[in-house]
Design an enzyme around this catalytic site. Sequence first.
Site, short mmCIF file in Angstrom:
data_model
loop_
_atom_site.label_atom_id
_atom_site.label_comp_id
_atom_site.label_asym_id
_atom_site.label_seq_id
_atom_site.Cartn_x
_atom_site.Cartn_y
_atom_site.Cartn_z
N LEU A 191 1.16 -0.74 -0.12
CA LEU A 191 -0.35 -0.12 0.14
C LEU A 191 0.48 1.05 0.15
O LEU A 191 1.03 1.88 0.86
CB LEU A 191 -1.23 -0.20 1.28
CG LEU A 191 -2.01 1.41 1.15
CD1 LEU A 191 -2.76 0.87 -0.50
CD2 LEU A 191 -3.15 0.50 2.03
N HIS A 192 1.27 1.24 -1.54
CA HIS A 192 2.32 2.82 -1.46
C HIS A 192 2.01 4.00 -1.83
O HIS A 192 0.23 3.46 -1.34
CB HIS A 192 3.45 2.32 -2.43
CG HIS A 192 2.76 2.07 -3.65
ND1 HIS A 192 2.37 3.09 -4.34
CD2 HIS A 192 2.48 1.16 -4.22
CE1 HIS A 192 2.67 2.53 -6.01
NE2 HIS A 192 1.97 0.78 -5.14
N ALA A 193 2.50 5.16 -2.22
CA ALA A 193 2.14 6.23 -1.87
C ALA A 193 0.13 6.52 -3.44
O ALA A 193 -0.51 7.30 -2.44
CB ALA A 193 2.82 7.56 -2.08
#
Length: 97
Positions: free
Chosen positions: A21-23
Amino acid sequence: MSQPSAPRIEIPVTIHDELGLHARPAARLAQTAQAFAADVLLLGDHGEADAKSILDILSLAAGHGSRLTLVCAGQDAEQAAAALRSLFETPLMPGDA
């Protein structure tokens, strides 16, 4: 006369993105959650996050395969839960595999 309590919905979700769950997916989640009046939380192994805040979401450090609980509470909780669940069931970003 007592008022009916606001709906509260809890849904288990799994992070399928290889990068976690990155930017970019965090921003998409936050933007979607902000469209609803309901309070929206993500609960994980590293605590809880306000799903309307990108920084809160990133603080969960949810990697690929992480299991979270999506909690929606308030007048439009059912609609918020449905919209956010669909983000976890499909790639969070266009072009994600």
